[in-house]
Write a protein that holds these residues in place. Structure first.
Motif, PDB file in Angstrom:
ATOM      1  N   LYS A  56       0.830  -1.215   0.000  1.00  0.00           N
ATOM      2  CA  LYS A  56       0.000   0.000   0.000  1.00  0.00           C
ATOM      3  C   LYS A  56       0.860   1.259   0.000  1.00  0.00           C
ATOM      4  O   LYS A  56       0.355   2.353  -0.163  1.00  0.00           O
ATOM      5  CB  LYS A  56      -0.926   0.010   1.216  1.00  0.00           C
ATOM      6  N   LYS A  57       2.159   1.090   0.169  1.00  0.00           N
ATOM      7  CA  LYS A  57       3.108   2.203   0.167  1.00  0.00           C
ATOM      8  C   LYS A  57       4.060   2.006  -1.008  1.00  0.00           C
ATOM      9  O   LYS A  57       3.978   1.017  -1.723  1.00  0.00           O
ATOM     10  CB  LYS A  57       3.880   2.238   1.484  1.00  0.00           C
ATOM     11  N   LYS A  58       4.986   2.927  -1.194  1.00  0.00           N
ATOM     12  CA  LYS A  58       5.929   2.860  -2.312  1.00  0.00           C
ATOM     13  C   LYS A  58       7.337   2.557  -1.792  1.00  0.00           C
ATOM     14  O   LYS A  58       7.847   3.248  -0.923  1.00  0.00           O
ATOM     15  CB  LYS A  58       5.917   4.184  -3.086  1.00  0.00           C
ATOM     16  N   PHE A  59       7.924   1.510  -2.331  1.00  0.00           N
ATOM     17  CA  PHE A  59       9.280   1.097  -1.994  1.00  0.00           C
ATOM     18  C   PHE A  59      10.013   0.746  -3.282  1.00  0.00           C
ATOM     19  O   PHE A  59       9.400   0.627  -4.343  1.00  0.00           O
ATOM     20  CB  PHE A  59       9.250  -0.140  -1.074  1.00  0.00           C
ATOM     21  N   THR A  60      11.313   0.540  -3.182  1.00  0.00           N
ATOM     22  CA  THR A  60      12.068   0.030  -4.329  1.00  0.00           C
ATOM     23  C   THR A  60      12.167  -1.489  -4.261  1.00  0.00           C
ATOM     24  O   THR A  60      12.209  -2.159  -5.288  1.00  0.00           O
ATOM     25  CB  THR A  60      13.486   0.623  -4.402  1.00  0.00           C
ATOM     26  N   HIS A  61      12.208  -2.018  -3.037  1.00  0.00           N
ATOM     27  CA  HIS A  61      12.397  -3.458  -2.837  1.00  0.00           C
ATOM     28  C   HIS A  61      11.600  -3.963  -1.647  1.00  0.00           C
ATOM     29  O   HIS A  61      11.333  -3.216  -0.709  1.00  0.00           O
ATOM     30  CB  HIS A  61      13.880  -3.775  -2.582  1.00  0.00           C
ATOM     31  N   ILE A  62      11.288  -5.249  -1.694  1.00  0.00           N
ATOM     32  CA  ILE A  62      10.678  -5.969  -0.579  1.00  0.00           C
ATOM     33  C   ILE A  62      11.715  -6.996  -0.140  1.00  0.00           C
ATOM     34  O   ILE A  62      12.178  -7.803  -0.956  1.00  0.00           O
ATOM     35  CB  ILE A  62       9.384  -6.699  -1.006  1.00  0.00           C
ATOM     36  N   TRP A  63      12.080  -6.976   1.148  1.00  0.00           N
ATOM     37  CA  TRP A  63      13.072  -7.911   1.673  1.00  0.00           C
ATOM     38  C   TRP A  63      12.403  -8.809   2.705  1.00  0.00           C
ATOM     39  O   TRP A  63      12.013  -8.352   3.773  1.00  0.00           O
ATOM     40  CB  TRP A  63      14.242  -7.163   2.290  1.00  0.00           C
ATOM     41  N   PHE A  64      12.257 -10.078   2.374  1.00  0.00           N
ATOM     42  CA  PHE A  64      11.698 -11.068   3.293  1.00  0.00           C
ATOM     43  C   PHE A  64      12.843 -11.657   4.112  1.00  0.00           C
ATOM     44  O   PHE A  64      13.836 -12.125   3.542  1.00  0.00           O
ATOM     45  CB  PHE A  64      11.026 -12.212   2.521  1.00  0.00           C
ATOM     46  N   VAL A  65      12.684 -11.647   5.424  1.00  0.00           N
ATOM     47  CA  VAL A  65      13.679 -12.246   6.309  1.00  0.00           C
ATOM     48  C   VAL A  65      12.926 -13.068   7.354  1.00  0.00           C
ATOM     49  O   VAL A  65      12.150 -12.514   8.141  1.00  0.00           O
ATOM     50  CB  VAL A  65      14.557 -11.186   7.007  1.00  0.00           C
ATOM     51  N   GLU A  66      13.155 -14.358   7.341  1.00  0.00           N
ATOM     52  CA  GLU A  66      12.483 -15.221   8.309  1.00  0.00           C
ATOM     53  C   GLU A  66      13.120 -15.073   9.683  1.00  0.00           C
ATOM     54  O   GLU A  66      14.271 -14.667   9.818  1.00  0.00           O
ATOM     55  CB  GLU A  66      12.478 -16.663   7.820  1.00  0.00           C
ATOM     56  N   GLU A  67      12.367 -15.443  10.689  1.00  0.00           N
ATOM     57  CA  GLU A  67      12.666 -15.168  12.094  1.00  0.00           C
ATOM     58  C   GLU A  67      13.925 -15.822  12.653  1.00  0.00           C
ATOM     59  O   GLU A  67      14.438 -15.408  13.676  1.00  0.00           O
ATOM     60  CB  GLU A  67      11.479 -15.606  12.943  1.00  0.00           C
ATOM     61  N   ASP A  68      14.466 -16.813  11.962  1.00  0.00           N
ATOM     62  CA  ASP A  68      15.607 -17.548  12.495  1.00  0.00           C
ATOM     63  C   ASP A  68      16.847 -17.468  11.604  1.00  0.00           C
ATOM     64  O   ASP A  68      17.764 -18.273  11.714  1.00  0.00           O
ATOM     65  CB  ASP A  68      15.234 -19.014  12.703  1.00  0.00           C
ATOM     66  N   MET A  69      16.890 -16.481  10.725  1.00  0.00           N
ATOM     67  CA  MET A  69      18.014 -16.354   9.792  1.00  0.00           C
ATOM     68  C   MET A  69      19.244 -15.759  10.468  1.00  0.00           C
ATOM     69  O   MET A  69      19.141 -15.007  11.425  1.00  0.00           O
ATOM     70  CB  MET A  69      17.624 -15.457   8.614  1.00  0.00           C
ATOM     71  N   VAL A  70      20.396 -16.081   9.921  1.00  0.00           N
ATOM     72  CA  VAL A  70      21.654 -15.424  10.257  1.00  0.00           C
ATOM     73  C   VAL A  70      21.976 -14.554   9.051  1.00  0.00           C
ATOM     74  O   VAL A  70      22.132 -15.067   7.942  1.00  0.00           O
ATOM     75  CB  VAL A  70      22.778 -16.449  10.515  1.00  0.00           C
ATOM     76  N   ILE A  71      22.027 -13.246   9.257  1.00  0.00           N
ATOM     77  CA  ILE A  71      22.241 -12.300   8.153  1.00  0.00           C
ATOM     78  C   ILE A  71      23.614 -11.640   8.343  1.00  0.00           C
ATOM     79  O   ILE A  71      23.757 -10.706   9.127  1.00  0.00           O
ATOM     80  CB  ILE A  71      21.142 -11.206   8.123  1.00  0.00           C
ATOM     81  N   PRO A  72      24.638 -12.106   7.644  1.00  0.00           N
ATOM     82  CA  PRO A  72      25.967 -11.502   7.789  1.00  0.00           C
ATOM     83  C   PRO A  72      25.967 -10.021   7.390  1.00  0.00           C
ATOM     84  O   PRO A  72      25.094  -9.566   6.636  1.00  0.00           O
ATOM     85  CB  PRO A  72      26.831 -12.317   6.827  1.00  0.00           C
ATOM     86  N   PRO A  73      26.943  -9.259   7.894  1.00  0.00           N
ATOM     87  CA  PRO A  73      27.051  -7.838   7.518  1.00  0.00           C
ATOM     88  C   PRO A  73      27.104  -7.673   5.997  1.00  0.00           C
ATOM     89  O   PRO A  73      27.680  -8.501   5.291  1.00  0.00           O
ATOM     90  CB  PRO A  73      28.372  -7.394   8.159  1.00  0.00           C
ATOM     91  N   ASN A  74      26.475  -6.618   5.511  1.00  0.00           N
ATOM     92  CA  ASN A  74      26.467  -6.230   4.088  1.00  0.00           C
ATOM     93  C   ASN A  74      25.703  -7.179   3.179  1.00  0.00           C
ATOM     94  O   ASN A  74      25.803  -7.072   1.952  1.00  0.00           O
ATOM     95  CB  ASN A  74      27.886  -6.032   3.557  1.00  0.00           C
ATOM     96  N   THR A  75      24.942  -8.102   3.739  1.00  0.00           N
ATOM     97  CA  THR A  75      24.152  -9.015   2.907  1.00  0.00           C
ATOM     98  C   THR A  75      23.164  -8.243   2.045  1.00  0.00           C
ATOM     99  O   THR A  75      23.081  -8.474   0.837  1.00  0.00           O
ATOM    100  CB  THR A  75      23.405 -10.039   3.788  1.00  0.00           C
ATOM    101  N   LEU A  76      22.420  -7.326   2.648  1.00  0.00           N
ATOM    102  CA  LEU A  76      21.432  -6.557   1.891  1.00  0.00           C
ATOM    103  C   LEU A  76      22.108  -5.749   0.790  1.00  0.00           C
ATOM    104  O   LEU A  76      21.636  -5.723  -0.349  1.00  0.00           O
ATOM    105  CB  LEU A  76      20.622  -5.650   2.815  1.00  0.00           C
ATOM    106  N   THR A  77      23.212  -5.109   1.084  1.00  0.00           N
ATOM    107  CA  THR A  77      23.939  -4.330   0.074  1.00  0.00           C
ATOM    108  C   THR A  77      24.381  -5.219  -1.088  1.00  0.00           C
ATOM    109  O   THR A  77      24.218  -4.856  -2.256  1.00  0.00           O
ATOM    110  CB  THR A  77      25.159  -3.633   0.709  1.00  0.00           C
ATOM    111  N   LYS A  78      24.903  -6.397  -0.778  1.00  0.00           N
ATOM    112  CA  LYS A  78      25.346  -7.318  -1.833  1.00  0.00           C
ATOM    113  C   LYS A  78      24.176  -7.780  -2.696  1.00  0.00           C
ATOM    114  O   LYS A  78      24.310  -7.910  -3.919  1.00  0.00           O
ATOM    115  CB  LYS A  78      26.065  -8.515  -1.221  1.00  0.00           C
ATOM    116  N   LEU A  79      23.020  -8.013  -2.071  1.00  0.00           N
ATOM    117  CA  LEU A  79      21.836  -8.400  -2.846  1.00  0.00           C
ATOM    118  C   LEU A  79      21.383  -7.253  -3.748  1.00  0.00           C
ATOM    119  O   LEU A  79      21.076  -7.470  -4.922  1.00  0.00           O
ATOM    120  CB  LEU A  79      20.701  -8.807  -1.902  1.00  0.00           C
ATOM    121  N   LEU A  80      21.339  -6.050  -3.213  1.00  0.00           N
ATOM    122  CA  LEU A  80      20.926  -4.881  -4.002  1.00  0.00           C
ATOM    123  C   LEU A  80      21.872  -4.642  -5.178  1.00  0.00           C
ATOM    124  O   LEU A  80      21.422  -4.293  -6.279  1.00  0.00           O
ATOM    125  CB  LEU A  80      20.861  -3.635  -3.121  1.00  0.00           C
TER     126      LEU A  80
END
Length: 131
Positions: A56-80
């Motif tokens: 209902k809002k405007k974004f560039t991306h949707i990032w799904f992250v499940e509750e038990d993930m390990v997200i190393p530093p800079n993961t989002l940047t590398k994906l983008l």
């Protein structure tokens, strides 16, 4: 400031690891972002309910992250930086020694889980709801 605006979907069915939430916040720090939670809903509702609010809002991306993930530093940047319509991180499964990205003989991905999945907003907006 970055031109990215990220909708973070946290599809928790009840509880979320504090470390996962901390890592999400650290990954999102360089970007404008908004977090959409779900609590106590079964799959797939715990994904669709916060996604419907985000769309209902405007974004560039949707990032799904499940509750038990390990997200190393800079993961989002590398994906983008990959600039893909949809991209996921490989991660190990407890039940199997393999990871969740399944590949064809040419190493092209044809199936993945949603543990850490980044999708361009336009792609999600074009999909029939609920996803």
């Amino acid at each position: 400031m970055s031109s990215y605006k990220i909708a973070v979907i946290l599809p928790s069915r009840g509880l979320m690891y504090a470390e996962t939430f901390k890592e999400v916040l650290e990954n999102c720090e360089p970007y404008r972002f908004e977090i959409f939670f779900a609590h106590g809903l079964p799959i797939p509702d715990c994904f669709n309910e916060p996604l419907e609010r985000a769309l209902k809002k405007k974004f560039t991306h949707i990032w799904f992250v499940e509750e038990d993930m390990v997200i190393p530093p800079n993961t989002l940047t590398k994906l983008l930086e990959q600039d893909e319509k949809m991209i996921a991180c490989d991660y190990p499964l407890v039940e199997q020694p393999s990871c969740t990205i399944h590949r064809d003989p040419n190493n092209k991905a044809y199936f993945t889980g949603t543990g850490c999945l980044l999708v361009k907003y336009e792609v999600m907006k074009q999909m029939k709801q609920p996803v």
